[in-house]
Write an enzyme that holds these catalytic residues in place. Sequence first.
Site: not given
Length: 288
Positions: A205, A229, A279
């Site tokens: 991430d 996110s 993502q």
Amino acid sequence: MKNSKELIALLNLKQINNNTFSGESVTIGSPNVFGGQVLAQAVNAAYRTISENRFLHSLHSYFLEAGDLTIAIDYHVEEIRDGGSFSTRRVTAKQNEKTIFILAASFHRKEDGFEHQTAMNNSIKQPEELLSWEDMVAKFGDFLPKRIKHFLSIERPIDFKPVRVPNPLEPENLPAKEEIWFKLKGEIPAMDLRLKHQILTYISDYNVLNAAFNPNAKEHNFGNTQTASLDHSMWFFRDFDFNDWMLFSAESPNTFGARGLSRGNIYTRKGELIASFAQEGLMRPKKK
């Protein structure tokens, strides 16, 4: 956190009952809980309900609310299915009874089969030729914008060495790609594949939306854009060793409507493809 030992301790959740676990948070410089931490802790919770002969092969998740750093996160695991080869789990993360994150994860027993993979870019510089975030602060700290210097100065259990370092004082639009070498800090203990998956999920991430920013970097950056996110997916392929540098390689096929999509691969230094990721993130320009 300063090293891999502290990161492992953060990801090892406290068990409340057979299917409920609790975890604390550590900031990485944001006022909210780091998405990679919630991802990795949810993977820890799911793995605690899985038999030893099955391993994570894919996860799909959504970030629903910003996490509060001062409140413990409770993770509840639903045992959706245990088949002959695959097991499926759903994990719900809550703070004060409010759901902040959901994860669906699938686990597979090891099997033999066909093999191929996308090749790693071998034309890039090796990590020994590049500066880490800590090196950049030591060398250019007096010239860096305050916000960037603060972020790069925070102690982390991972070293990052970007292949391409943009000049924050003279931003320019760049290709929609991002390549970064990374390595765990400190003495690295022996790890089983389960723990490796949790740590790799945590790291995945970081840096992921950079590729989506690059084509418009002359005008937009993390300072003048609201980011978060929205979702995160991963697919795990081969076993690997954290004792050497690994490459995070991302590309962004699209930004539109205040959202940006990044996807890519994670390789060992030898070029073995160990995981892929995708993502979509919020990228909302702040009003002046």
